[in-house]
Design a protein around this motif. Structure first.
Motif, PDB file in Angstrom:
ATOM      1  N   ILE A  60      88.944  53.641  54.519  1.00 42.34           N
ATOM      2  CA  ILE A  60      88.758  54.470  53.311  1.00 42.34           C
ATOM      3  C   ILE A  60      89.899  54.222  52.324  1.00 42.34           C
ATOM      4  O   ILE A  60      89.672  54.091  51.113  1.00 42.34           O
ATOM      5  N   TYR A  61      91.131  54.131  52.847  1.00 42.57           N
ATOM      6  CA  TYR A  61      92.282  53.840  51.994  1.00 42.57           C
ATOM      7  C   TYR A  61      92.126  52.476  51.317  1.00 42.57           C
ATOM      8  O   TYR A  61      92.367  52.344  50.110  1.00 42.57           O
ATOM      9  N   CYS A  62      91.720  51.474  52.078  1.00 36.20           N
ATOM     10  CA  CYS A  62      91.525  50.132  51.502  1.00 36.20           C
ATOM     11  C   CYS A  62      90.436  50.159  50.438  1.00 36.20           C
ATOM     12  O   CYS A  62      90.565  49.508  49.390  1.00 36.20           O
ATOM     13  N   PHE A  63      89.368  50.897  50.692  1.00 33.33           N
ATOM     14  CA  PHE A  63      88.291  50.975  49.706  1.00 33.33           C
ATOM     15  C   PHE A  63      88.777  51.664  48.432  1.00 33.33           C
ATOM     16  O   PHE A  63      88.436  51.239  47.325  1.00 33.33           O
ATOM     17  N   TRP A  64      89.581  52.712  48.589  1.00 33.46           N
ATOM     18  CA  TRP A  64      90.135  53.398  47.421  1.00 33.46           C
ATOM     19  C   TRP A  64      91.025  52.454  46.619  1.00 33.46           C
ATOM     20  O   TRP A  64      90.968  52.438  45.378  1.00 33.46           O
ATOM     21  N   GLN A  65      91.850  51.673  47.316  1.00 28.27           N
ATOM     22  CA  GLN A  65      92.697  50.698  46.637  1.00 28.27           C
ATOM     23  C   GLN A  65      91.858  49.596  45.982  1.00 28.27           C
ATOM     24  O   GLN A  65      92.217  49.085  44.919  1.00 28.27           O
ATOM     25  N   LEU A  66      90.731  49.258  46.601  1.00 27.64           N
ATOM     26  CA  LEU A  66      89.820  48.270  46.020  1.00 27.64           C
ATOM     27  C   LEU A  66      89.287  48.765  44.678  1.00 27.64           C
ATOM     28  O   LEU A  66      89.204  48.008  43.708  1.00 27.64           O
ATOM     29  N   LEU A  67      88.926  50.035  44.618  1.00 26.18           N
ATOM     30  CA  LEU A  67      88.401  50.602  43.373  1.00 26.18           C
ATOM     31  C   LEU A  67      89.466  50.656  42.283  1.00 26.18           C
ATOM     32  O   LEU A  67      89.136  50.610  41.090  1.00 26.18           O
ATOM     33  N   ASN A  68      90.724  50.748  42.662  1.00 22.97           N
ATOM     34  CA  ASN A  68      91.818  50.854  41.687  1.00 22.97           C
ATOM     35  C   ASN A  68      92.553  49.542  41.459  1.00 22.97           C
ATOM     36  O   ASN A  68      93.540  49.517  40.725  1.00 22.97           O
ATOM     37  N   ALA A  69      92.108  48.456  42.078  1.00 23.75           N
ATOM     38  CA  ALA A  69      92.787  47.159  41.928  1.00 23.75           C
ATOM     39  C   ALA A  69      92.620  46.644  40.508  1.00 23.75           C
ATOM     40  O   ALA A  69      91.568  46.791  39.888  1.00 23.75           O
ATOM     41  N   GLU A  70      93.696  46.023  40.003  1.00 19.00           N
ATOM     42  CA  GLU A  70      93.677  45.542  38.616  1.00 19.00           C
ATOM     43  C   GLU A  70      93.580  44.025  38.511  1.00 19.00           C
ATOM     44  O   GLU A  70      93.238  43.514  37.449  1.00 19.00           O
ATOM     45  N   THR A  71      93.862  43.315  39.590  1.00 20.26           N
ATOM     46  CA  THR A  71      93.806  41.854  39.550  1.00 20.26           C
ATOM     47  C   THR A  71      92.701  41.359  40.482  1.00 20.26           C
ATOM     48  O   THR A  71      92.269  42.062  41.396  1.00 20.26           O
ATOM     49  N   THR A  72      92.281  40.139  40.232  1.00 17.06           N
ATOM     50  CA  THR A  72      91.265  39.531  41.086  1.00 17.06           C
ATOM     51  C   THR A  72      91.796  39.340  42.502  1.00 17.06           C
ATOM     52  O   THR A  72      91.083  39.577  43.480  1.00 17.06           O
ATOM     53  N   ARG A  73      93.043  38.938  42.590  1.00 16.12           N
ATOM     54  CA  ARG A  73      93.659  38.771  43.917  1.00 16.12           C
ATOM     55  C   ARG A  73      93.680  40.098  44.672  1.00 16.12           C
ATOM     56  O   ARG A  73      93.369  40.158  45.864  1.00 16.12           O
ATOM     57  N   GLY A  74      94.032  41.168  43.999  1.00 20.31           N
ATOM     58  CA  GLY A  74      94.045  42.491  44.616  1.00 20.31           C
ATOM     59  C   GLY A  74      92.657  42.914  45.067  1.00 20.31           C
ATOM     60  O   GLY A  74      92.484  43.475  46.155  1.00 20.31           O
ATOM     61  N   LEU A  75      91.644  42.622  44.220  1.00 18.87           N
ATOM     62  CA  LEU A  75      90.259  42.940  44.588  1.00 18.87           C
ATOM     63  C   LEU A  75      89.851  42.224  45.868  1.00 18.87           C
ATOM     64  O   LEU A  75      89.253  42.821  46.774  1.00 18.87           O
ATOM     65  N   ILE A  76      90.181  40.943  45.940  1.00 16.17           N
ATOM     66  CA  ILE A  76      89.794  40.140  47.098  1.00 16.17           C
ATOM     67  C   ILE A  76      90.512  40.636  48.359  1.00 16.17           C
ATOM     68  O   ILE A  76      89.895  40.795  49.414  1.00 16.17           O
ATOM     69  N   LEU A  77      91.812  40.906  48.249  1.00 17.70           N
ATOM     70  CA  LEU A  77      92.578  41.357  49.412  1.00 17.70           C
ATOM     71  C   LEU A  77      92.102  42.729  49.899  1.00 17.70           C
ATOM     72  O   LEU A  77      91.910  42.931  51.109  1.00 17.70           O
ATOM     73  N   TRP A  78      91.911  43.671  48.992  1.00 20.61           N
ATOM     74  CA  TRP A  78      91.474  45.009  49.413  1.00 20.61           C
ATOM     75  C   TRP A  78      90.037  44.988  49.924  1.00 20.61           C
ATOM     76  O   TRP A  78      89.690  45.716  50.870  1.00 20.61           O
ATOM     77  N   ALA A  79      89.189  44.138  49.348  1.00 22.06           N
ATOM     78  CA  ALA A  79      87.812  44.022  49.837  1.00 22.06           C
ATOM     79  C   ALA A  79      87.794  43.415  51.242  1.00 22.06           C
ATOM     80  O   ALA A  79      87.035  43.862  52.115  1.00 22.06           O
ATOM     81  N   THR A  80      88.638  42.416  51.460  1.00 19.09           N
ATOM     82  CA  THR A  80      88.731  41.806  52.783  1.00 19.09           C
ATOM     83  C   THR A  80      89.249  42.815  53.811  1.00 19.09           C
ATOM     84  O   THR A  80      88.728  42.907  54.929  1.00 19.09           O
ATOM     85  N   GLY A  81      90.255  43.571  53.433  1.00 23.37           N
ATOM     86  CA  GLY A  81      90.784  44.601  54.330  1.00 23.37           C
ATOM     87  C   GLY A  81      89.736  45.648  54.661  1.00 23.37           C
ATOM     88  O   GLY A  81      89.581  46.052  55.826  1.00 23.37           O
ATOM     89  N   THR A  82      88.996  46.086  53.639  1.00 17.52           N
ATOM     90  CA  THR A  82      87.940  47.078  53.860  1.00 17.52           C
ATOM     91  C   THR A  82      86.882  46.519  54.798  1.00 17.52           C
ATOM     92  O   THR A  82      86.463  47.193  55.756  1.00 17.52           O
ATOM     93  N   TRP A  83      86.450  45.298  54.553  1.00 20.90           N
ATOM     94  CA  TRP A  83      85.406  44.691  55.376  1.00 20.90           C
ATOM     95  C   TRP A  83      85.871  44.544  56.820  1.00 20.90           C
ATOM     96  O   TRP A  83      85.137  44.883  57.752  1.00 20.90           O
ATOM     97  N   CYS A  84      87.091  44.049  57.020  1.00 19.69           N
ATOM     98  CA  CYS A  84      87.604  43.853  58.390  1.00 19.69           C
ATOM     99  C   CYS A  84      87.742  45.181  59.126  1.00 19.69           C
ATOM    100  O   CYS A  84      87.402  45.284  60.311  1.00 19.69           O
ATOM    101  N   LEU A  85      88.227  46.206  58.452  1.00 26.94           N
ATOM    102  CA  LEU A  85      88.399  47.497  59.104  1.00 26.94           C
ATOM    103  C   LEU A  85      87.056  48.153  59.427  1.00 26.94           C
ATOM    104  O   LEU A  85      86.890  48.732  60.506  1.00 26.94           O
ATOM    105  N   LEU A  86      86.098  48.056  58.526  1.00 29.09           N
ATOM    106  CA  LEU A  86      84.777  48.610  58.824  1.00 29.09           C
ATOM    107  C   LEU A  86      84.097  47.844  59.960  1.00 29.09           C
ATOM    108  O   LEU A  86      83.405  48.439  60.786  1.00 29.09           O
ATOM    109  N   LEU A  87      84.325  46.547  60.013  1.00 26.79           N
ATOM    110  CA  LEU A  87      83.811  45.752  61.120  1.00 26.79           C
ATOM    111  C   LEU A  87      84.457  46.195  62.440  1.00 26.79           C
ATOM    112  O   LEU A  87      83.771  46.307  63.464  1.00 26.79           O
TER     113      LEU A  87
END
Length: 122
Positions: A60-87
């Motif tokens: 949930i924290y990673c997803f929240w950070q994904l929604l607030n990410a300002e760079t493409t790199r940040g989006l990719i990293l937080w999305a990857t973290g969210t996906w791995c944790l949900l998996l």
């Protein structure tokens, strides 16, 4: 009575018979989940149960950070973290279902074992 049946009767103890009597009724979902917290793996089960909640909060924290990410790199990293944790949460839940299935299979095997011991097959 055959040697197999004699051995089987000796192997069945009063504890096993009381265990089988307790399991005669088909347990519901929550009772099956509670049964996973008994036996030799109860500490691992409790650990996995707690960790699944911790990992879910981290997702949930990673997803929240994904929604607030300002760079493409940040989006990719937080999305990857969210996906791995949900998996990871999903895989932990699969482990719980496999554990519940294992206990159900043991219950059925014990029923058959007791049936064979009580009813001497030819």
């Amino acid at each position: 009575m055959s040697d197999f049946n004699t051995t089987l009767n000796q192997a069945l103890t009063e504890d096993e018979e009381s265990f089988l009597r307790r399991l005669d009724d088909e347990p519901g979902l929550f009772e099956q989940l509670g049964n996973t917290f008994q036996g030799k793996l109860k500490f691992w089960t409790a650990y996995a149960f707690v960790m699944s909640f911790v990992i879910f909060i981290a997702a949930i924290y990673c997803f929240w950070q994904l929604l607030n990410a300002e760079t493409t790199r940040g989006l990719i990293l937080w999305a990857t973290g969210t996906w791995c944790l949900l998996l990871s949460v999903g895989l932990t839940k699969i482990w719980f279902w496999m554990r519940m299935n294992h206990i159900a299979m043991l219950r059925e095997i014990k029923r058959i074992e007791l049936y064979l011991a009580k009813n001497d097959p030819v």
